[in-house]
Motif scaffolding. Structure first.
Motif, PDB file in Angstrom:
ATOM      1  N   ILE A  44       9.528   4.104 -12.482  1.00  0.00           N
ATOM      2  CA  ILE A  44       9.820   3.396 -11.535  1.00  0.00           C
ATOM      3  C   ILE A  44       8.653   3.138 -10.674  1.00  0.00           C
ATOM      4  O   ILE A  44       8.323   1.886 -10.302  1.00  0.00           O
ATOM      5  CB  ILE A  44      11.058   3.566 -10.949  1.00  0.00           C
ATOM      6  CG1 ILE A  44      12.405   3.262 -11.799  1.00  0.00           C
ATOM      7  CG2 ILE A  44      11.342   2.538  -9.621  1.00  0.00           C
ATOM      8  CD1 ILE A  44      13.766   3.858 -11.286  1.00  0.00           C
ATOM      9  N   PHE A  45       8.110   4.437 -10.155  1.00  0.00           N
ATOM     10  CA  PHE A  45       6.915   4.198  -9.112  1.00  0.00           C
ATOM     11  C   PHE A  45       5.666   3.642  -9.922  1.00  0.00           C
ATOM     12  O   PHE A  45       5.190   2.813  -9.452  1.00  0.00           O
ATOM     13  CB  PHE A  45       6.595   5.725  -8.998  1.00  0.00           C
ATOM     14  CG  PHE A  45       7.381   6.397  -8.029  1.00  0.00           C
ATOM     15  CD1 PHE A  45       8.540   5.756  -7.119  1.00  0.00           C
ATOM     16  CD2 PHE A  45       7.294   7.899  -7.938  1.00  0.00           C
ATOM     17  CE1 PHE A  45       9.691   6.552  -6.527  1.00  0.00           C
ATOM     18  CE2 PHE A  45       8.319   8.652  -7.045  1.00  0.00           C
ATOM     19  CZ  PHE A  45       9.277   7.923  -6.431  1.00  0.00           C
ATOM     20  N   ALA A  46       5.655   3.631 -11.103  1.00  0.00           N
ATOM     21  CA  ALA A  46       4.452   3.106 -12.021  1.00  0.00           C
ATOM     22  C   ALA A  46       4.764   1.247 -11.774  1.00  0.00           C
ATOM     23  O   ALA A  46       3.621   0.595 -11.797  1.00  0.00           O
ATOM     24  CB  ALA A  46       4.427   3.495 -13.173  1.00  0.00           C
ATOM     25  N   LEU A  47       5.955   1.052 -12.306  1.00  0.00           N
ATOM     26  CA  LEU A  47       6.398  -0.274 -12.196  1.00  0.00           C
ATOM     27  C   LEU A  47       5.893  -0.959 -10.812  1.00  0.00           C
ATOM     28  O   LEU A  47       5.409  -1.803 -10.910  1.00  0.00           O
ATOM     29  CB  LEU A  47       7.710  -0.349 -12.643  1.00  0.00           C
ATOM     30  CG  LEU A  47       8.151  -1.776 -12.870  1.00  0.00           C
ATOM     31  CD1 LEU A  47       9.006  -2.196 -14.265  1.00  0.00           C
ATOM     32  CD2 LEU A  47       8.720  -2.388 -11.544  1.00  0.00           C
ATOM     33  N   HIS A  48       6.448  -0.162  -9.726  1.00  0.00           N
ATOM     34  CA  HIS A  48       6.156  -1.002  -8.582  1.00  0.00           C
ATOM     35  C   HIS A  48       4.818  -0.838  -7.938  1.00  0.00           C
ATOM     36  O   HIS A  48       4.208  -1.921  -7.635  1.00  0.00           O
ATOM     37  CB  HIS A  48       6.754   0.210  -7.318  1.00  0.00           C
ATOM     38  CG  HIS A  48       8.031   0.305  -7.371  1.00  0.00           C
ATOM     39  ND1 HIS A  48       8.850   1.409  -6.899  1.00  0.00           N
ATOM     40  CD2 HIS A  48       9.260  -0.408  -7.899  1.00  0.00           C
ATOM     41  CE1 HIS A  48      10.303   1.132  -6.827  1.00  0.00           C
ATOM     42  NE2 HIS A  48      10.346   0.226  -7.628  1.00  0.00           N
ATOM     43  N   GLN A  49       3.856   0.032  -8.522  1.00  0.00           N
ATOM     44  CA  GLN A  49       2.470  -0.200  -8.373  1.00  0.00           C
ATOM     45  C   GLN A  49       2.149  -1.317  -8.950  1.00  0.00           C
ATOM     46  O   GLN A  49       1.143  -1.977  -8.469  1.00  0.00           O
ATOM     47  CB  GLN A  49       1.750   1.331  -8.857  1.00  0.00           C
ATOM     48  CG  GLN A  49       0.272   1.179  -8.356  1.00  0.00           C
ATOM     49  CD  GLN A  49      -0.077   2.791  -8.730  1.00  0.00           C
ATOM     50  OE1 GLN A  49       0.174   3.419  -9.558  1.00  0.00           O
ATOM     51  NE2 GLN A  49      -1.471   3.031  -8.219  1.00  0.00           N
TER      52      GLN A  49
END
Length: 228
Positions: free
Chosen positions: A171-176
């Motif tokens: 999820i963090f990666a998708l946000h970035q």
């Protein structure tokens, strides 16, 4: 009945120091976002804040301390915004997506900090490469919070079964990626904060939710679009 104890008021000196600190953090955020850490200069930050260089160095010992303070302050605000969306007794998947909505909204409303955060080149999904202790602490606390909510949502059948900490990092990666694309996009399109939130939540729903989870979010009005 005894009278309530009077609230302690901040002394004028403490209030002034708090004002200086907040003003310098805001100015530093702007300069770091535009110039990067290495090229940023303390005199420019002081000018941006409208304060003397002596005042800056009285509040912050140096550029490293000021840079850490920006990340610590903004990180605490982001975490508080997300954690504030967790309501006991409510389905965990709704808490999860409301928290993510608050997180994305915070970055959209603080583009200077988003630019500063992105320009460091650190992969948000990895626990390495952080420039300050504040960044590492914020990342770990955010991971712990999201993983705990994901665990509950998995048990309730709304999120696919997987390691919650790996899901959180995904999820963090998708946000970035989504936030970076938004920053690089059409200036007029960037004014549409709700579009950013909607497309990010929809992409996340397609990636990690079960059919039951998507249905629950549709009923709560947190998902839109035919292809979710």
């Amino acid at each position: 009945m005894s009278e309530a104890a009077p609230k302690l008021q901040q002394s004028p000196m403490a209030a002034r120091e708090a004002f200086y600190r907040e003003t310098l953090i805001a100015a530093a955020e702007d300069v770091f976002a535009r110039c990067g850490f290495q090229a940023a200069r303390m005199p420019e930050i002081a000018r941006k804040a409208g304060l003397s260089l002596g005042t800056l160095y009285r509040v912050f010992a140096g550029k490293d301390e000021l840079y850490d303070a920006v990340h610590r302050t903004r990180g605490e605000q982001i975490r508080a915004a997300a954690a504030g969306q967790i309501e006991p007794g409510r389905p965990a998947v709704i808490n999860l997506f409301q928290g993510i909505r608050a997180y994305i909204e915070y970055f959209a409303e603080h583009p200077g900090y988003l630019r500063m955060h992105l320009s460091s080149g650190t992969a948000w999904a990895l626990p390495t490469g952080f420039e300050t202790t504040a960044q590492m602490e914020t990342w770990q606390q955010g991971l712990d919070l999201m993983a705990s909510v994901l665990d509950a949502a998995i048990e309730q059948g709304d999120v696919i079964r997987d390691d919650s900490r790996i899901l959180a990092r995904s999820i963090f990666a998708l946000h970035q990626v989504r936030l970076a694309a938004w920053m690089e996009g059409d200036p007029e399109r960037k004014q549409d904060k709700e579009l950013l939130i909607e497309t990010t939540l929809n992409a996340l729903a397609r990636a990690i939710l079960t059919d039951a989870g998507r249905q629950r979010l549709r009923q709560a009005g947190l998902l839109t679009g035919e292809h979710v």
